[in-house]
Design a protein around this motif. Sequence first.
Motif, mmCIF file in Angstrom:
data_model
loop_
_atom_site.group_PDB
_atom_site.id
_atom_site.type_symbol
_atom_site.label_atom_id
_atom_site.label_comp_id
_atom_site.label_asym_id
_atom_site.label_seq_id
_atom_site.Cartn_x
_atom_site.Cartn_y
_atom_site.Cartn_z
ATOM 1 N N LYS A 1 1.124 -1.256 0.054
ATOM 2 C CA LYS A 1 -0.060 -0.171 -0.046
ATOM 3 C C LYS A 1 0.877 1.392 0.025
ATOM 4 C CE LYS A 1 -0.834 -0.034 5.059
ATOM 5 N NZ LYS A 1 -1.628 0.044 6.239
ATOM 6 N N CYS B 1 -1.652 6.904 4.971
ATOM 7 C CA CYS B 1 -1.629 5.636 4.014
ATOM 8 C C CYS B 1 -2.962 5.719 3.254
ATOM 9 C CB CYS B 1 -1.703 4.079 4.524
ATOM 10 S SG CYS B 1 -0.224 3.777 5.500
ATOM 11 N N ASP C 1 -5.096 3.937 1.773
ATOM 12 C CA ASP C 1 -6.082 2.928 2.366
ATOM 13 C C ASP C 1 -7.006 3.307 3.421
ATOM 14 O OD1 ASP C 1 -5.201 1.075 0.311
ATOM 15 O OD2 ASP C 1 -4.235 -0.115 1.726
ATOM 16 N N LYS D 1 1.634 -4.863 3.993
ATOM 17 C CA LYS D 1 0.430 -4.915 4.807
ATOM 18 C C LYS D 1 1.138 -5.822 6.021
ATOM 19 C CE LYS D 1 -3.264 -3.812 1.832
ATOM 20 N NZ LYS D 1 -4.372 -4.136 1.310
#
Length: 69
Positions: A21, A38, A40, A69
């Motif tokens: 990510k 991040c 995400d 991750k």
Amino acid sequence: MKKIVLMLAMFSAVAGFNSCKKCAECSNCPLGASPEFCVDDYSSKDDYNAAVANAKALGCDCKEKLKTK
């Protein structure tokens, strides 16, 4: 047999790309904070970019990198 091995190799490659990510790690921030942002964690890429821009505006030194991750 070769087809099975090839399919497993392709699946592993795709899974490997999906396990990373994009994040921005910031340092030298006021008050000693060292935030990490991040993609995400945000509802959109624009929200992520705004958070990183705000940290930079406060004086943080932020560098983007891929993180597993």
